[in-house]
Design an enzyme around this catalytic site. Structure first.
Site, PDB file in Angstrom:
ATOM      1  N   ALA A   1      38.807  -3.410  35.674  1.00 48.72           N
ATOM      2  CA  ALA A   1      39.103  -3.782  34.291  1.00 48.72           C
ATOM      3  C   ALA A   1      37.933  -3.425  33.374  1.00 48.72           C
ATOM      4  O   ALA A   1      36.873  -4.042  33.438  1.00 48.72           O
ATOM      5  CB  ALA A   1      39.410  -5.269  34.212  1.00 48.72           C
TER       6      ALA A   1
ATOM      7  N   THR B   1      45.573  -1.973  35.811  1.00 50.24           N
ATOM      8  CA  THR B   1      46.458  -1.491  36.880  1.00 50.24           C
ATOM      9  C   THR B   1      46.275  -2.340  38.143  1.00 50.24           C
ATOM     10  O   THR B   1      45.142  -2.690  38.479  1.00 50.24           O
ATOM     11  CB  THR B   1      46.144  -0.012  37.187  1.00 50.24           C
ATOM     12  OG1 THR B   1      46.387   0.740  36.001  1.00 50.24           O
ATOM     13  CG2 THR B   1      47.009   0.538  38.316  1.00 50.24           C
TER      14      THR B   1
ATOM     15  N   ARG C   1      38.950   9.876  38.942  1.00 51.53           N
ATOM     16  CA  ARG C   1      39.591  10.843  38.022  1.00 51.53           C
ATOM     17  C   ARG C   1      40.388  11.906  38.771  1.00 51.53           C
ATOM     18  O   ARG C   1      41.559  12.140  38.439  1.00 51.53           O
ATOM     19  CB  ARG C   1      38.543  11.444  37.064  1.00 51.53           C
ATOM     20  CG  ARG C   1      38.205  10.454  35.972  1.00 51.53           C
ATOM     21  CD  ARG C   1      37.186  10.903  34.961  1.00 51.53           C
ATOM     22  NE  ARG C   1      37.117   9.889  33.910  1.00 51.53           N
ATOM     23  CZ  ARG C   1      36.084   9.698  33.104  1.00 51.53           C
ATOM     24  NH1 ARG C   1      35.023  10.456  33.210  1.00 51.53           N
ATOM     25  NH2 ARG C   1      36.128   8.755  32.184  1.00 51.53           N
TER      26      ARG C   1
ATOM     27  N   LEU D   1      66.468  23.012  32.974  1.00 54.00           N
ATOM     28  CA  LEU D   1      67.729  22.442  33.478  1.00 54.00           C
ATOM     29  C   LEU D   1      68.647  21.932  32.377  1.00 54.00           C
ATOM     30  O   LEU D   1      69.778  21.517  32.656  1.00 54.00           O
ATOM     31  CB  LEU D   1      67.439  21.319  34.481  1.00 54.00           C
ATOM     32  CG  LEU D   1      66.763  21.761  35.778  1.00 54.00           C
ATOM     33  CD1 LEU D   1      66.676  20.608  36.751  1.00 54.00           C
ATOM     34  CD2 LEU D   1      67.494  22.931  36.424  1.00 54.00           C
ATOM     35  N   GLY D   2      68.174  21.927  31.148  1.00 48.02           N
ATOM     36  CA  GLY D   2      69.037  21.509  30.039  1.00 48.02           C
ATOM     37  C   GLY D   2      69.459  20.051  30.193  1.00 48.02           C
ATOM     38  O   GLY D   2      68.657  19.215  30.617  1.00 48.02           O
TER      39      GLY D   2
ATOM     40  N   GLU E   1      41.953   6.221  32.800  1.00 50.71           N
ATOM     41  CA  GLU E   1      40.735   6.830  33.375  1.00 50.71           C
ATOM     42  C   GLU E   1      40.090   7.829  32.417  1.00 50.71           C
ATOM     43  O   GLU E   1      39.441   8.773  32.842  1.00 50.71           O
ATOM     44  CB  GLU E   1      41.060   7.538  34.693  1.00 50.71           C
ATOM     45  CG  GLU E   1      41.533   6.612  35.782  1.00 50.71           C
ATOM     46  CD  GLU E   1      40.413   5.822  36.409  1.00 50.71           C
ATOM     47  OE1 GLU E   1      39.457   6.421  36.892  1.00 50.71           O
ATOM     48  OE2 GLU E   1      40.489   4.596  36.383  1.00 50.71           O
TER      49      GLU E   1
HETATM   50  C1  LIG Z   1      49.616   2.120  32.223  1.00 47.90           C
HETATM   51  C2  LIG Z   1      48.146   2.008  31.914  1.00 47.90           C
HETATM   52  C3  LIG Z   1      47.277   1.618  32.919  1.00 47.90           C
HETATM   53  C4  LIG Z   1      45.924   1.460  32.642  1.00 47.90           C
HETATM   54  N1  LIG Z   1      45.079   1.015  33.639  1.00 47.90           N
HETATM   55  C5  LIG Z   1      43.803   0.673  33.329  1.00 47.90           C
HETATM   56  C6  LIG Z   1      42.957   0.026  34.297  1.00 47.90           C
HETATM   57  O1  LIG Z   1      43.339  -0.185  35.455  1.00 47.90           O
HETATM   58  N2  LIG Z   1      41.726  -0.367  33.902  1.00 47.90           N
HETATM   59  C7  LIG Z   1      41.262  -0.158  32.635  1.00 47.90           C
HETATM   60  O2  LIG Z   1      40.146  -0.551  32.353  1.00 47.90           O
HETATM   61  N3  LIG Z   1      42.028   0.478  31.702  1.00 47.90           N
HETATM   62  C8  LIG Z   1      43.282   0.887  32.015  1.00 47.90           C
HETATM   63  N4  LIG Z   1      44.073   1.488  31.074  1.00 47.90           N
HETATM   64  C9  LIG Z   1      43.550   1.721  29.729  1.00 47.90           C
HETATM   65  C10 LIG Z   1      43.224   3.196  29.483  1.00 47.90           C
HETATM   66  O3  LIG Z   1      42.129   3.579  30.270  1.00 47.90           O
HETATM   67  C11 LIG Z   1      42.968   3.346  27.962  1.00 47.90           C
HETATM   68  O4  LIG Z   1      44.216   3.194  27.312  1.00 47.90           O
HETATM   69  C12 LIG Z   1      42.352   4.698  27.637  1.00 47.90           C
HETATM   70  O5  LIG Z   1      41.030   4.750  28.106  1.00 47.90           O
HETATM   71  C13 LIG Z   1      42.349   4.981  26.123  1.00 47.90           C
HETATM   72  O6  LIG Z   1      41.806   3.917  25.425  1.00 47.90           O
HETATM   73  P1  LIG Z   1      42.579   3.310  24.151  1.00 47.90           P
HETATM   74  O7  LIG Z   1      43.978   3.056  24.577  1.00 47.90           O
HETATM   75  O8  LIG Z   1      41.792   2.167  23.619  1.00 47.90           O
HETATM   76  O9  LIG Z   1      42.620   4.494  23.106  1.00 47.90           O
HETATM   77  P2  LIG Z   1      41.532   4.848  21.993  1.00 47.90           P
HETATM   78  O10 LIG Z   1      40.166   4.880  22.592  1.00 47.90           O
HETATM   79  O11 LIG Z   1      41.749   3.955  20.844  1.00 47.90           O
HETATM   80  O12 LIG Z   1      41.949   6.330  21.644  1.00 47.90           O
HETATM   81  C14 LIG Z   1      43.104   6.624  20.862  1.00 47.90           C
HETATM   82  C15 LIG Z   1      43.242   8.152  20.775  1.00 47.90           C
HETATM   83  O13 LIG Z   1      42.063   8.718  20.166  1.00 47.90           O
HETATM   84  C16 LIG Z   1      41.501   9.725  21.000  1.00 47.90           C
HETATM   85  N5  LIG Z   1      40.039   9.699  20.905  1.00 47.90           N
HETATM   86  C17 LIG Z   1      39.231   8.619  21.023  1.00 47.90           C
HETATM   87  N6  LIG Z   1      37.929   8.986  20.880  1.00 47.90           N
HETATM   88  C18 LIG Z   1      37.925  10.323  20.676  1.00 47.90           C
HETATM   89  C19 LIG Z   1      36.895  11.304  20.474  1.00 47.90           C
HETATM   90  N7  LIG Z   1      35.608  10.959  20.462  1.00 47.90           N
HETATM   91  N8  LIG Z   1      37.270  12.589  20.300  1.00 47.90           N
HETATM   92  C20 LIG Z   1      38.588  12.962  20.326  1.00 47.90           C
HETATM   93  N9  LIG Z   1      39.601  12.079  20.500  1.00 47.90           N
HETATM   94  C21 LIG Z   1      39.279  10.788  20.693  1.00 47.90           C
HETATM   95  C22 LIG Z   1      41.953   9.354  22.400  1.00 47.90           C
HETATM   96  O14 LIG Z   1      41.975  10.490  23.245  1.00 47.90           O
HETATM   97  C23 LIG Z   1      43.353   8.811  22.145  1.00 47.90           C
HETATM   98  O15 LIG Z   1      44.276   9.867  22.067  1.00 47.90           O
HETATM   99  C24 LIG Z   1      45.419   1.718  31.331  1.00 47.90           C
HETATM  100  C25 LIG Z   1      46.299   2.140  30.333  1.00 47.90           C
HETATM  101  C26 LIG Z   1      47.642   2.284  30.604  1.00 47.90           C
HETATM  102  C27 LIG Z   1      48.569   2.719  29.482  1.00 47.90           C
END
Ligand SMILES: Cc1cc2nc3c(=O)[nH]c(=O)nc-3n(C[C@H](O)[C@H](O)[C@H](O)COP(=O)(O)OP(=O)(O)OC[C@H]3O[C@@H](n4cnc5c(N)ncnc54)[C@H](O)[C@@H]3O)c2cc1C
Length: 393
Positions: free
Chosen positions: A119, A155, A247, A345-346, A370
């Site tokens: 987490a 997760t 990763r 496959l449409g 990740e």
């Molecule tokens: C199903 C699921 C399982 C998950 N499991 C885990 C888990 O087990 N443990 C855990 O800790 N987290 C987990 N996560 C969280 C996941 O790692 C985060 O959602 C992810 O790291 C993105 O963070 P955020 O959602 O806060 O997006 P944000 O950081 O708010 O980013 C939003 C968008 O901005 C883009 N962005 C941000 N900074 C930059 C930059 N400097 N340059 C360019 N683009 C940028 C990002 O790529 C993204 O598209 C999970 C998420 C999901 C949906």
């Protein structure tokens, strides 16, 4: 010497895993449509299968190295389904990888048998983990850490026996103040609040954790180093090492599903009479065959980046760059492949009669958790160009 061949034992193991995976696939739609249910820890059919560990004992030094075969097994498993497995493995959560990367020998021995989630993400902290707000304060009188904060999108969050979670010892210290801690379930002050509803991987267990004055023993700090490094982010780099193996693994999860999408598409196209044979010149090939083969090539290229990152890890070599490359390449490829299969496959591609539309939804996560694709590209660019965080952000 470069050798891309698998040994007979490797192939036997992978064939076995695919046989199990096909059984698990029968339940995929049920758990996709009944999101509130958890797939069982073990399917009824498990009694008919000895389990992959019975075959792993046949491996020797001639066979493919440990992390590489691990990635190939992961792909074979998710080729069946992402969430439904013949048996849920104990000790294979993302937190277990963190324990392996950052824990002391004693900690690994103590908690290695537990299923551990990881987490990091919080409501205000995702792509930039240095913004972690959850705090860990040492109570010297009781020799305990007192944890306060909230973690989201965890997760394996409900099912895990415990969590490796990140907290800061001192917010003003930035990245250097962040440490990882192991918190076991049932610890007072540790609450698992709910299972998330999602676009894809719906059967998967994604939870929210709340820590309120949660007290854990002083020895639960992973790696045991309590001091905050004065300059640089040495300590933070230690906890980030976890990602060098997780990763490529998350890319492997997605690539198993995109391979399933390709295999299904090949079967349907061949049944429809499309000639997908290799070796014909482009002038003699249909646009459908050319597109399908381009998607197959993308799959192979992405799989090789995963194997390369894992192989470096097995050789004890640094693989930070290759881990990010495999995650970025895997995350974008699985989206392109599953979307391309739907295009080929449409209407069949989006029908709920088949699993292709589910694989298309399920692989979306590969480019999010990740570290998103954008973040992997940043890491790759910084590493190749030798820029630091302040020069490229
Ligand atoms: C199903 C699921 C399982 C998950 N499991 C885990 C888990 O087990 N443990 C855990 O800790 N987290 C987990 N996560 C969280 C996941 O790692 C985060 O959602 C992810 O790291 C993105 O963070 P955020 O959602 O806060 O997006 P944000 O950081 O708010 O980013 C939003 C968008 O901005 C883009 N962005 C941000 N900074 C930059 C930059 N400097 N340059 C360019 N683009 C940028 C990002 O790529 C993204 O598209 C999970 C998420 C999901 C949906």
């Amino acid at each position: 010497m470069i050798d891309f061949n698998l040994t007979d034992t490797d192939n036997k193991i992978l064939d076995y895993v695919r046989t199990e995976a096909l059984v698990a696939r029968k339940y995929a739609r049920h758990y996709d449509e009944n999101e509130a249910e958890f797939p069982p820890e073990e399917l009824d059919e498990a009694k008919d299968f000895p389990g992959v560990w019975s075959l792993m004992g046949e491996r020797n030094d001639e066979d493919t190295s440990q992390s590489v075969i691990g990635m190939l097994i992961t792909m074979a498993e998710t080729w069946g389904d992402y969430s439904v497995r013949m048996r849920k493995g104990r000790g294979v959560g993302l937190g277990n990888a963190a324990l392996g990367a950052a824990g002391t020998e004693e900690q690994r021995a103590k908690w290695g048998g537990l299923l551990l989630s990881m987490a990091i993400t919080e409501p205000g902290c995702g792509s930039d983990p240095s913004l972690v707000q959850t705090t860990a304060v040492l109570d010297e009188e009781t020799d305990e850490w007192v944890i306060n904060g909230e973690k989201i999108f965890v997760t394996t969050g409900c099912r895990a026996d415990g969590v490796v979670m990140w907290a800061t010892l001192d917010r003003s210290a930035g990245r250097a103040g962040i440490k990882s801690f192991l918190v076991e379930k049932e610890t007072p002050g540790f609450q698992v609040s709910h299972k998330e509803k999602k676009l894809g991987i719906r059967a998967d267990d994604t939870a929210t954790y709340v820590f309120t004055d949660c007290r854990i023993p002083r020895g639960n700090l992973l790696g045991g180093k309590e001091e905050i490094p004065k300059a640089g982010s040495g300590g933070f780099r230690g906890v980030m090492k976890t990602f060098n193996i997780t990763r490529p693994m998350t890319a492997a999860f997605g690539l198993g599903m995109s391979k399933a999408a390709l295999d299904f598409t090949r079967e349907q196209l061949e049944q429809a009479g499309v000639d997908l044979s290799y070796g014909t010149g482009t002038q003699g090939q249909s646009a459908v065959a050319a597109k399908f083969q381009r998607l197959e090539a993308l799959q192979e290229a992405a799989e090789l980046t995963v194997c390369h990152a894992a192989w470096l890890s097995d050789q004890g070599q640094p693989n930070n760059l290759e881990a990010s490359i495999s995650k970025a390449k895997g995350g974008s490829s699985v989206r392109e492949i599953t979307q391309g299969c739907i295009e080929l496959l449409g209407p069949m591609g989006i029908s709920r009669e088949h699993l292709l539309e589910k694989w298309f939804r399920d692989v979306r996560i590969t480019d999010i958790y990740e570290g998103t694709g954008q973040i992997q590209n940043l890491i790759i660019a910084r590493t190749i160009l030798e820029y630091d965080r302040s020069q490229l952000k």
